[in-house]
Design an enzyme around this catalytic site. Structure first.
Site, PDB file in Angstrom:
ATOM      1  N   ARG A   9       5.816 -12.890   9.363  1.00  0.00           N
ATOM      2  CA  ARG A   9       6.534 -11.663   9.031  1.00  0.00           C
ATOM      3  C   ARG A   9       7.838 -11.610   9.819  1.00  0.00           C
ATOM      4  O   ARG A   9       8.031 -12.328  10.806  1.00  0.00           O
ATOM      5  CB  ARG A   9       5.676 -10.451   9.358  1.00  0.00           C
ATOM      6  CG  ARG A   9       5.294 -10.383  10.831  1.00  0.00           C
ATOM      7  CD  ARG A   9       4.387  -9.207  11.104  1.00  0.00           C
ATOM      8  NE  ARG A   9       5.071  -7.962  10.800  1.00  0.00           N
ATOM      9  CZ  ARG A   9       4.447  -6.807  10.586  1.00  0.00           C
ATOM     10  NH1 ARG A   9       3.137  -6.755  10.610  1.00  0.00           N
ATOM     11  NH2 ARG A   9       5.117  -5.707  10.348  1.00  0.00           N
ATOM     12  N   GLU A  47       0.876  -1.163   0.000  1.00  0.00           N
ATOM     13  CA  GLU A  47       0.000   0.000   0.000  1.00  0.00           C
ATOM     14  C   GLU A  47       0.918   1.219   0.000  1.00  0.00           C
ATOM     15  O   GLU A  47       1.859   1.272   0.799  1.00  0.00           O
ATOM     16  CB  GLU A  47      -0.883   0.043   1.258  1.00  0.00           C
ATOM     17  CG  GLU A  47      -1.875   1.195   1.171  1.00  0.00           C
ATOM     18  CD  GLU A  47      -2.624   1.490   2.462  1.00  0.00           C
ATOM     19  OE1 GLU A  47      -2.204   0.991   3.521  1.00  0.00           O
ATOM     20  OE2 GLU A  47      -3.618   2.230   2.398  1.00  0.00           O
ATOM     21  N   LYS A  91       4.733   0.094   9.853  1.00  0.00           N
ATOM     22  CA  LYS A  91       4.715   1.341   9.088  1.00  0.00           C
ATOM     23  C   LYS A  91       4.111   2.477   9.909  1.00  0.00           C
ATOM     24  O   LYS A  91       4.544   3.612   9.828  1.00  0.00           O
ATOM     25  CB  LYS A  91       3.895   1.156   7.804  1.00  0.00           C
ATOM     26  CG  LYS A  91       4.770   1.004   6.562  1.00  0.00           C
ATOM     27  CD  LYS A  91       3.959   1.248   5.300  1.00  0.00           C
ATOM     28  CE  LYS A  91       3.533  -0.052   4.673  1.00  0.00           C
ATOM     29  NZ  LYS A  91       2.797   0.127   3.397  1.00  0.00           N
TER      30      LYS A  91
END
Length: 562
Positions: free
Chosen positions: A262, A36, A272
């Site tokens: 992850r 994104e 983020k």
RNA sequence: UGGGGCAUGGUGCAAUGGCAGCACACCAGACUUUGGAUCUGUGGAUCUUGGUUCGAAUCCAGGUGCCCCAGCCA
């Protein structure tokens, strides 16, 4: 030791893909990297990148770059450009069609929504966000059906078209999938497909007053592109049944989603949202601050792309939650730089040494090796004269045991210079700092060789005072003081674990004259200190170096033990 | 007391019924004109209980622990 990337090592994803090819579930392999554009890529994304692009490459397939740009409120072109630069830096190439965007499919996805409404599988809900939450139930109790759940297909069609036409206010209505409010999987309790958002989009401008949710765009985007394997975070495991439901109801190509854990790294935060907080709160100088775990930060810091890639290859892929020690990354950075970085002499904390028996005004050009690991790198000349600088920590008035450097009465070798002996020193009576050291040199030891075979344990770096260049040097440490800054006690935040000493700026450092025309990004080893690279801020008139990573320090270990 | 997922040295990843191995870290030593690099060596792990089997990290059953999910974020 140098180890080639272990790209051939297997993992559960590779095995699953092999099986899909063998059983004929798929006849080709295609993946995608779906960021994104709401922030910069970090080392965690590098893992996804290596897996997405790596699997495609391993099976002769393509990996698309596709931006999941379904929320204009948070997204910006600044990020789409930066993301491409970082992917290229790592050396990956996306599919020939170029970067793709979920927003490319807005019309298609809108038509899909219409299809579901016609099938009686989607409805417009007038409940408020709060009410929807209430109706959703809890983890242990089923939800309740919305009073608007059984509107007629005609009414739903009309309402949704008017949502698209911009007739309604933000938050007044949403489009929902009609699945099962009692499902044990909360994602199946009539999830939102579309919401009204009047914010202009960075690509589609003001064309759309409604935007699909990620959950109603991602799976279909994969499907439309012919993605066979959608490799993603464990977080989406619970969403897989929903994506499959949409594809089934819509009669679309069925992508296989496989989830992996992850990356987490010690002394680092990889969210983020939190990284953005560091930038917006000016805790760091920007996304590319060399302390940041972003790819642009690491690039600016001087980390070679290959070290980052080898790091990801080395840590492997599994479904287990992990916390990788940052030391592994640092090891790989050293390992890469050790082979390629030119050696130079630089003094970070200069103290003047006067060689009292060396002729005043005399200058000798000493022969220095550029890289002992790479003979083809050749040699260079370094000027030597009567007054030089050495690092303050290389002199001790009272040397502890095993201290092999300069001390009153002691000999030390100046790298590529001479063997010198300390005969005197000057100490500032107020601060107690050593301000000047007086030595004699042995003229028979030019180049640092002792023709009489005498043992000199220590070798230290130096620069000629007259010829030295001034430099600013920025020393970095881990951004956080806690191995796992994500674990915070009640009432605290990750910001409480910020390391106030993560950046130390040294002014008045002295470096050898060969560095005069260094270009930003050039990497060096300052012998005995560490690897450094010229910062973006560096100019010929004002040299600035970032410490990429220090050298392993055996003496520091000896000292620590006491 | 819902659903999903995961448990192998300090960390991470292997071993796919047959001697638990690799990397980093750690420790000891050799070498050294970078206390770097390199080289050699040591120590240390299968969550637990039971079962199947000649043989289990691996298969089966129960237990325990940890992670994720209740956005009109992705």
């Amino acid at each position: 030791m140098t180890v080639e990337p272990t790209t051939e090592s297997t993992n559960f994803i590779r095995e699953a893909i092999e099986e899909d090819l063998q059983t004929g579930r798929f006849t080709y392999v295609q993946t995608r990297f779906p960021p994104e554009p709401n922030g910069y890529l970090h080392i965690g994304h590098a893992k996804a990148l290596c897996i997405d692009f790596g699997m495609a490459e391993a099976f002769g397939g393509v990996c698309n770059l596709r931006y999941d740009d379904t929320n204009p409120v948070k997204e910006d072109v600044e990020f789409v450009d930066a993301i491409q630069e970082d992917i290229q830096w790592l050396g990956f190439k996306w599919g020939e069609q170029g970067p793709l965007y979920a927003s490319d499919y807005f019309e298609q996805v809108y038509q899909m929504a219409l299809q579901l409404i016609v099938k009686g599988k989607a409805y417009v809900d007038d409940l408020s966000a709060d009410q929807i939450r209430e109706y959703r139930g809890t983890l242990t109790e089923p939800g309740r059906e919305s009073p608007f759940r059984n509107r007629s297909i005609e009414e739903n069609l009309d309402l949704f078209r008017r949502m698209r036409a911009g007739e309604f206010e933000e938050g007044s209505r949403v489009l929902r999938a009609k699945i099962d409010m009692a499902s044990s999987n909360i994602n199946m309790r009539d999830p939102t497909m579309y919401r009204i958002l009047k914010t202009p989009h960075h690509r589609t401008g003001s064309e759309w007053p409604i935007y699909p949710m990620y959950d109603f765009a991602h799976g279909q985007s994969d499907s439309v592109e012919g993605v066979t394997h959608s490799l993603c975070d464990l977080a989406y495991e619970d969403h897989r049944p929903l994506y499959e439901w949409f594809l089934e109801e819509l009669g679309l190509f069925k992508t296989r989603q496989i989830e992996f854990a992850r990356l987490n790294m010690t002394y680092t935060i990889l969210s983020k949202r939190f990284l953005k907080q560091l930038v917006d709160g000016a805790y760091v100088s920007g996304w590319d601050d060399p302390r940041m775990p972003t790819l642009c930060g690491m690039r600016r810091r001087g980390y070679p792309a290959k070290a980052v890639r080898r790091f990801i290859d080395t840590i492997g892929v599994a479904k287990k939650e992990n916390l990788i020690e940052i030391e592994l990354l640092e090891h790989l950075v050293r390992d890469e730089l050790n082979l390629s970085a030119k050696r130079v002499l630089g003094v970070l904390d200069p103290v003047k040494v006067i060689i009292t028996n060396y002729p005043e005004g005399q200058v000798e050009e000493m022969e220095a090796i550029n890289n002992p690991e790479d003979p083809s790198a050749g040699n260079r000349k370094v000027p030597f004269s009567r007054e030089i600088f050495i690092d303050a920590e290389d002199f001790r008035e009272e040397p502890p045991p095993k201290y092999f450097r300069l001390a009153p009465g002691r000999e030390v070798r100046l790298r590529y210079g001479y063997i010198i002996r300390c005969i005197d020193f000057v100490k500032d009576p107020v601060s107690g700092n050593i301000t000047e050291i007086h030595c004699t040199y042995d003229p028979e030891t030019k180049g640092g060789y002792a023709p009489d075979g005498r043992k000199v344990q220590g070798t230290i770096h130096w620069v000629s005072a007259h010829h030295a260049l001034d430099a600013e040097i920025r020393i970095y440490d881990h951004l956080f003081t806690e191995p796992n800054p994500n674990k915070v006690e009640e009432g605290k935040s990750f910001l409480d674990h910020l390391n106030p000493e993560a950046l130390k700026v040294l002014h008045g450092c002295k470096v050898e004259p060969s560095l005069a025309f260094t270009q930003p990004g050039e990497t060096f080893q300052f012998e005995r200190k560490g690897f450094f690279c010229a910062d973006l801020d560096s100019t010929a008139g004002h040299l600035v170096f970032n410490q990429t990573v220090s050298l392993r320090d055996g003496w520091a270990k000896i000292e620590q033990k006491k």
